[in-house]
Write a protein that holds these residues in place. Structure first.
Motif, PDB file in Angstrom:
ATOM      1  N   VAL A 160       0.993  -1.195   0.029  1.00  0.00           N
ATOM      2  CA  VAL A 160       0.057   0.059   0.057  1.00  0.00           C
ATOM      3  C   VAL A 160       1.000   1.193   0.002  1.00  0.00           C
ATOM      4  CG1 VAL A 160      -1.996   1.193   1.310  1.00  0.00           C
ATOM      5  CG2 VAL A 160      -1.530  -1.305   1.400  1.00  0.00           C
ATOM      6  N   PHE A 161       0.557   2.246  -0.891  1.00  0.00           N
ATOM      7  CA  PHE A 161       1.707   3.464  -0.988  1.00  0.00           C
ATOM      8  C   PHE A 161       0.756   4.693  -0.972  1.00  0.00           C
ATOM      9  CE2 PHE A 161       0.448   2.614  -5.352  1.00  0.00           C
ATOM     10  CZ  PHE A 161       0.255   4.283  -6.113  1.00  0.00           C
ATOM     11  N   LEU A 162       1.187   5.507  -0.180  1.00  0.00           N
ATOM     12  CA  LEU A 162       0.720   6.803  -0.358  1.00  0.00           C
ATOM     13  C   LEU A 162       1.737   7.787  -1.112  1.00  0.00           C
ATOM     14  CD1 LEU A 162      -0.257   7.129   3.404  1.00  0.00           C
ATOM     15  CD2 LEU A 162      -1.777   6.766   1.334  1.00  0.00           C
ATOM     16  N   LYS A 163       0.957   9.116  -1.863  1.00  0.00           N
ATOM     17  CA  LYS A 163       2.170   9.772  -2.459  1.00  0.00           C
ATOM     18  C   LYS A 163       2.807  10.696  -1.825  1.00  0.00           C
ATOM     19  CE  LYS A 163      -1.040  10.102  -6.728  1.00  0.00           C
ATOM     20  NZ  LYS A 163      -1.504  10.779  -7.695  1.00  0.00           N
ATOM     21  N   GLY A 164       2.403  10.829  -0.579  1.00  0.00           N
ATOM     22  CA  GLY A 164       3.369  11.644   0.302  1.00  0.00           C
ATOM     23  C   GLY A 164       2.857  11.253   1.803  1.00  0.00           C
ATOM     24  N   PHE A 165       3.750  12.074   2.556  1.00  0.00           N
ATOM     25  CA  PHE A 165       3.372  11.904   4.223  1.00  0.00           C
ATOM     26  C   PHE A 165       2.476  12.945   4.971  1.00  0.00           C
ATOM     27  CE2 PHE A 165       4.422  12.359   8.654  1.00  0.00           C
ATOM     28  CZ  PHE A 165       3.957  11.214   9.269  1.00  0.00           C
ATOM     29  N   ASP A 166       1.258  12.428   5.275  1.00  0.00           N
ATOM     30  CA  ASP A 166       0.272  13.545   6.124  1.00  0.00           C
ATOM     31  C   ASP A 166       0.179  12.417   7.190  1.00  0.00           C
ATOM     32  OD1 ASP A 166      -1.458  15.878   6.289  1.00  0.00           O
ATOM     33  OD2 ASP A 166      -2.861  14.076   6.481  1.00  0.00           O
ATOM     34  N   PRO A 167       0.236  13.073   8.539  1.00  0.00           N
ATOM     35  CA  PRO A 167      -0.146  12.138   9.653  1.00  0.00           C
ATOM     36  C   PRO A 167      -1.618  11.723   9.776  1.00  0.00           C
ATOM     37  CG  PRO A 167       1.269  13.921  10.292  1.00  0.00           C
ATOM     38  CD  PRO A 167       0.819  14.450   9.004  1.00  0.00           C
ATOM     39  N   ALA A 168      -2.556  12.688   9.395  1.00  0.00           N
ATOM     40  CA  ALA A 168      -4.030  12.227   9.464  1.00  0.00           C
ATOM     41  C   ALA A 168      -4.208  11.151   8.231  1.00  0.00           C
ATOM     42  CB  ALA A 168      -4.797  13.291   9.360  1.00  0.00           C
ATOM     43  N   GLU A 169      -3.678  11.309   7.133  1.00  0.00           N
ATOM     44  CA  GLU A 169      -3.858  10.463   6.133  1.00  0.00           C
ATOM     45  C   GLU A 169      -3.112   9.024   6.524  1.00  0.00           C
ATOM     46  OE1 GLU A 169      -3.635  10.300   1.144  1.00  0.00           O
ATOM     47  OE2 GLU A 169      -2.421  11.449   2.450  1.00  0.00           O
ATOM     48  N   SER A 211       5.382  21.745  21.047  1.00  0.00           N
ATOM     49  CA  SER A 211       4.535  22.634  20.531  1.00  0.00           C
ATOM     50  C   SER A 211       4.027  23.287  22.171  1.00  0.00           C
ATOM     51  CB  SER A 211       3.028  22.301  20.093  1.00  0.00           C
ATOM     52  OG  SER A 211       2.023  23.341  20.144  1.00  0.00           O
ATOM     53  N   GLY A 212       3.890  24.592  22.611  1.00  0.00           N
ATOM     54  CA  GLY A 212       3.806  25.052  23.912  1.00  0.00           C
ATOM     55  C   GLY A 212       4.662  24.818  24.979  1.00  0.00           C
ATOM     56  N   LEU A 214       4.070  10.907  16.387  1.00  0.00           N
ATOM     57  CA  LEU A 214       4.154  10.926  17.983  1.00  0.00           C
ATOM     58  C   LEU A 214       3.344  12.456  18.306  1.00  0.00           C
ATOM     59  CD1 LEU A 214       7.503   9.217  18.765  1.00  0.00           C
ATOM     60  CD2 LEU A 214       5.195   8.323  19.175  1.00  0.00           C
ATOM     61  N   ASP A 215       3.822  13.313  17.686  1.00  0.00           N
ATOM     62  CA  ASP A 215       3.314  14.724  18.036  1.00  0.00           C
ATOM     63  C   ASP A 215       2.013  15.199  17.559  1.00  0.00           C
ATOM     64  OD1 ASP A 215       5.694  14.923  19.576  1.00  0.00           O
ATOM     65  OD2 ASP A 215       6.851  16.047  17.622  1.00  0.00           O
ATOM     66  N   TYR A 216       1.421  14.260  16.860  1.00  0.00           N
ATOM     67  CA  TYR A 216      -0.013  14.438  16.080  1.00  0.00           C
ATOM     68  C   TYR A 216      -0.970  14.319  17.252  1.00  0.00           C
ATOM     69  CZ  TYR A 216      -3.736  14.329  12.783  1.00  0.00           C
ATOM     70  OH  TYR A 216      -5.027  14.490  12.346  1.00  0.00           O
ATOM     71  N   PRO A 217      -1.828  15.414  17.256  1.00  0.00           N
ATOM     72  CA  PRO A 217      -2.856  15.081  18.406  1.00  0.00           C
ATOM     73  C   PRO A 217      -3.916  14.240  18.054  1.00  0.00           C
ATOM     74  CG  PRO A 217      -2.804  17.662  17.491  1.00  0.00           C
ATOM     75  CD  PRO A 217      -1.674  16.515  16.612  1.00  0.00           C
ATOM     76  N   GLY A 218      -4.114  13.616  17.042  1.00  0.00           N
ATOM     77  CA  GLY A 218      -5.079  12.598  16.902  1.00  0.00           C
ATOM     78  C   GLY A 218      -4.441  11.243  17.155  1.00  0.00           C
ATOM     79  N   HIS A 258      15.348  15.816  26.850  1.00  0.00           N
ATOM     80  CA  HIS A 258      14.530  16.859  27.545  1.00  0.00           C
ATOM     81  C   HIS A 258      13.164  16.940  27.028  1.00  0.00           C
ATOM     82  CE1 HIS A 258      13.537  20.738  29.203  1.00  0.00           C
ATOM     83  NE2 HIS A 258      14.639  20.560  29.937  1.00  0.00           N
ATOM     84  N   PRO A 259      12.155  17.136  27.996  1.00  0.00           N
ATOM     85  CA  PRO A 259      10.872  16.776  27.690  1.00  0.00           C
ATOM     86  C   PRO A 259      10.366  18.274  26.630  1.00  0.00           C
ATOM     87  CG  PRO A 259      11.167  17.484  29.781  1.00  0.00           C
ATOM     88  CD  PRO A 259      12.420  17.087  29.486  1.00  0.00           C
ATOM     89  N   ALA A 260      11.092  19.257  26.631  1.00  0.00           N
ATOM     90  CA  ALA A 260      10.737  20.326  25.712  1.00  0.00           C
ATOM     91  C   ALA A 260      10.914  20.038  24.144  1.00  0.00           C
ATOM     92  CB  ALA A 260      11.222  21.599  26.348  1.00  0.00           C
ATOM     93  N   VAL A 261      11.889  19.323  24.231  1.00  0.00           N
ATOM     94  CA  VAL A 261      12.695  19.224  22.859  1.00  0.00           C
ATOM     95  C   VAL A 261      11.897  18.426  21.814  1.00  0.00           C
ATOM     96  CG1 VAL A 261      14.770  18.580  21.626  1.00  0.00           C
ATOM     97  CG2 VAL A 261      15.082  19.844  23.754  1.00  0.00           C
ATOM     98  N   ALA A 262      11.657  18.723  20.813  1.00  0.00           N
ATOM     99  CA  ALA A 262      10.878  17.974  19.622  1.00  0.00           C
ATOM    100  C   ALA A 262      11.984  17.345  18.930  1.00  0.00           C
ATOM    101  CB  ALA A 262       9.891  18.569  18.915  1.00  0.00           C
ATOM    102  N   MET A 263      12.885  18.109  18.338  1.00  0.00           N
ATOM    103  CA  MET A 263      13.987  17.661  17.344  1.00  0.00           C
ATOM    104  C   MET A 263      15.132  18.808  17.497  1.00  0.00           C
ATOM    105  SD  MET A 263      13.218  17.206  13.343  1.00  0.00           S
ATOM    106  CE  MET A 263      11.617  16.455  13.853  1.00  0.00           C
ATOM    107  N   CYS A 264      16.212  18.183  17.254  1.00  0.00           N
ATOM    108  CA  CYS A 264      17.299  18.944  17.248  1.00  0.00           C
ATOM    109  C   CYS A 264      18.494  18.538  16.278  1.00  0.00           C
ATOM    110  CB  CYS A 264      18.051  18.919  18.666  1.00  0.00           C
ATOM    111  SG  CYS A 264      18.523  17.454  19.244  1.00  0.00           S
TER     112      CYS A 264
END
Length: 514
Positions: free
Chosen positions: A229-238, A456-457, A262-266, A428-434
C-alpha cells in the motif's frame, strides 16, 4: 544462468503463485497480482517497441504512482539500467546525473514534473522522453502501453546486469553513482526476508519515495504474497487513517515521520491494532523518542541500518532488543552472512566500546562508483567497504553509531560526535527535534552548536539545555551555542540536511547563549 537470481524472476514467481490476491493499493487502484503483472508486461512490450533493449540506461523523475511501479518492474524484466532522479533535486543535479549515467531515455510524471522534464529534454538533448500521461514534450507511455498484450514477456535480465545506478546525496562534492547488479540486490532482498520479523499476513504501507529505501520493501512483500500500500506523500492524518482502513500490519518510516506521528494530536484516538511491525531507519533516531514510540505503538519497532553502498541490511535491531535497557541507541547486530569490523584511525580493530569506523564485507555490497575508479578504490581499502560511520561495539556485540566520520567536531582538541549530544538533548521533555553541528570559532577551532525545535507550547532556556548536556556528557560536549528554530531542514527522504544547517551556521546566523 537462471532467472531466479534476478529481481524480475522473484516477482514473476509471485505473480504466478498468487494471481488473485491483492498486490497493490494506492493512487485509486486496487490491483491483484495478475493485474499488476499484466501492467508490467504491457510496459515491457511498449519499451521494446520504443527500441529499448537489455543494458540501456533509463532514468525516472516521478513520485509514487501505480503506473511507475508497473513501469519499473518492466525495466527489471528487460534488464534495463535504472536511475531514479531525486524528486526534490535541482535542475543542475538532474542534468549532472543524466550526463554522468549516460541516460538515453527519461521517464517523467507529466503532472508533477512537466516543467523540469521539458527543460531537461531541451538542455540535455535526450534521445527519448516518455511521460506518464499526455504532454507536449514526450510520448505518453501509459497510453502507449495500454495497447499492448499483458501476457508474460520473457525475462531478459541476467544476474550480472546492472539493476540500478542510484546517486548518493552529494553532501560533499558531486553525487556518485552507486552500482548494484541483480546479485547484490537479490542478496539484500533475501536477507530482508530471512532476518526481519515479518507478520504472517503482510500488508505493508509506505509514504516515502519508492526510489529510495521504501522501494526495497516492495519485492519482499510480493514474495511473501502480501499487499503493498502506498501513499503519494506523508500526512499524519492520512497515514493513520490508512493504517486503520487497510488493516496495515507493517510499515516503514524515517525518524522524522515517526516524530510527527508521536506529536500529532490525533494519535491518541488512532486505531493501530493491526500493526505488527514498524521498521524505521535511513537516519539516526533519538532513544528518548523511541521510548515514547514503544508506549504508543507497542513492542513492534525494529531498526534497519545500511547505506546506498550496502543497503538496508548491514545490521538489524530486533523488536525484543528495543525493550532491553541501553539498546535503543543501538543499530543492532550485524546480519548473518555479513562481516563488520570497527577500525580506528590508526588502522587497528577498535576495542570494546571504543569508536571506530564501520567497515563492511558481504553479498549486498555495491560493485563500486560509476566511472570513478579512484573513489571506488578509496571506498574499498583492504577489501572492506569504508562506510564513513563511526560506531562502538558493546559487550554483547551490538553496534552503537556515534556519528558520521565527516560530522565529527574537533573542539579544543577534543573529538565530539554530534549524535551523542543530539540524543542527550532529545531526552529533555521540551525538545521535539534537534541537530548539532560544528561552527568556526577563534578560540576553540570549532564550537558545538545545537539547533533546537521545541514541542508545541513548550518552553526551555538555552542555559538549561547546555547544563543538561554538560551534566550528562562533560564540559567539552556542552554546546557553546543554542539556536531555537521553528523547523529543521530535511532532505526529501526525511534525513536532516546537515549541509544546509552548516551553511546557515557558517554565515554567522548563530545566536549565542549568554
Amino acid at each position: 544462468m537462471t532467472h531466479g537470481s534476478t529481481l524480475a524472476g522473484f516477482i514473476r514467481t509471485a505473480m504466478r503463485r498468487w494471481p488473485d490476491r491483492e498486490a497493490l493499493v494506492g493512487g485509486g487502484v486496487r490491483w491483484t497480482y495478475a493485474e499488476l503483472g499484466a501492467e508490467a508486461n504491457r510496459f515491457a512490450r511498449y519499451f521494446r517497441n520504443c527500441g529499448l533493449k537489455r543494458g540501456d540506461a533509463v532514468a525516472l523523475l516521478s513520485g509514487n504512482t501505480s503506473a511507475v511501479i508497473a513501469a519499473t518492474q518492466a525495466v527489471q524484466i528487460l534488464g534495463l539500467r535504472y536511475t531514479p532522479l531525486h524528486p526534490m533535486g535541482s535542475e543542475d543535479d538532474h542534468a549532472f546525473v543524466i550526463e554522468d549515467a549516460g541516460i538515453t531515455t527519461l521517464m517523467v510524471d507529466a503532472d508533477a514534473h512537466a516543467v523540469r522534464g521539458r527543460t531537461l529534454k531541451a538542455r540535455m538533448g535526450l534521445k527519448r522522453v516518455l511521460t506518464f500521461g499526455p504532454s507536449d514534450f514526450g510520448d505518453d507511455l501509459v497510453a502507449g502501453a495500454a495497447s499492448f498484450d499483458g501476457s508474460d514477456v520473457p525475462i531478459e535480465a541476467q544476474p550480472e546486469d546492472i539493476t540500478s545506478l542510484n546517486y548518493t546525496g552529494g553532501t560533499t562534492g558531486r553525487p556518485k553513482g552507486v552500482v548494484h547488479r541483480h546479485r547484490s540486490t537479490v542478496a539484500m532482498m533475501t536477507q530482508e526476508l530471512a532476518f526481519w520479523e515479518w507478520p504472517q499476513d503482510v500488508r505493508f504501507l509506505v509514504a516515502t519515495p519508492l526510489s529510495h529505501a521504501a522501494g526495497a520493501m516492495m519485492t519482499p512483500t510480493l514474495v511473501k504474497g502480501g499487499t503493498f500500500v502506498f501513499l503519494k506523500g506523508f500526512d499524519p492524518a492520512e497515514y493513520l487513517a490508512t493504517i486503520a482502513r487497510e488493516r496495515i500490519t507493517a510499515t516503514f518510516m524515517v525518524p522524522t515521520m515517526l516524530y510527527a506521528l508521536l506529536d500529532y494530536p490525533g494519535i491518541a484516538d488512532a486505531d493501530l491494532s493491526s500493526l505488527e511491525m514498524l521498521i524505521y531507519g535511513a537516519a539516526p533516531a533519538s532513544p528518548a523518542r523511541l521510548e515514547q514510540a514503544i508506549k504508543v505503538f507497542g513492542p513492534i519497532l525494529c531498526q534497519l541500518y545500511g547505506q546506498s553502498e550496502a543497503p538496508q541490511t548491514i545490521s538489524y535491531l530486533a523488536k525484543a532488543d528495543h525493550l532491553i535497557a541501553g539498546r535503543l541507541g543501538s543499530c543492532g547486530l550485524p546480519v548473518p552472512c555479513n562481516q563488520v569490523r570497527l577500525i580506528t584511525p590508526d588502522g587497528r580493530d577498535a576495542d570494546q566500546d571504543e569508536p571506530g569506523e564501520i567497515c563492511f564485507r558481504g553479498p549486498t555490497i555495491m560493485e563500486g562508483y560509476w566511472s570513478r575508479p579512484e573513489e571506488s578504490a578509496a571506498a574499498f581499502r583492504d577489501g572492506w567497504l569504508r562506510t564513513g560511520d563511526i560506531a562502538r561495539r558493546d559487550a554483547d556485540g551490538y553496534l552503537h553509531i556515534v556519528d558520521r566520520s565527516k560530522d565529527m567536531i574537533i573542539t579544543g582538541g577534543f573529538n565530539v560526535y554530534p549524535r551523542e549530544i543530539e540524543d542527550c538533548l532529545a531526552q529533555h521533555p521540551a525538545v521535539a527535534m534537534c541537530a548539532v553541528v560544528g561552527v568556526p570559532d577563534d578560540k576553540w577551532g570549532e564550537a558545538v552548536k545545537a539547533v533546537v525545535v521545541l514541542k508545541s507550547g513548550a518552553m526551555v532556556s538555552g542555559e538549561e539545555l547546555v547544563t543538561a548536556v554538560r551534566t550528562a556528557k562533560g564540559v567539552h560536549y556542552a554546546p557553546k551555542i543554542i539556536e531555537f528554530v521553528e523547523s529543521l531542514p530535511h532532505t526529501a527522504v526525511g534525513k536532516l540536511d546537515r549541509k544546509a544547517i552548516r551553511a546557515m551556521s557558517w554565515q554567522g546566523q548563530e545566536r549565542l547563549v549568554g
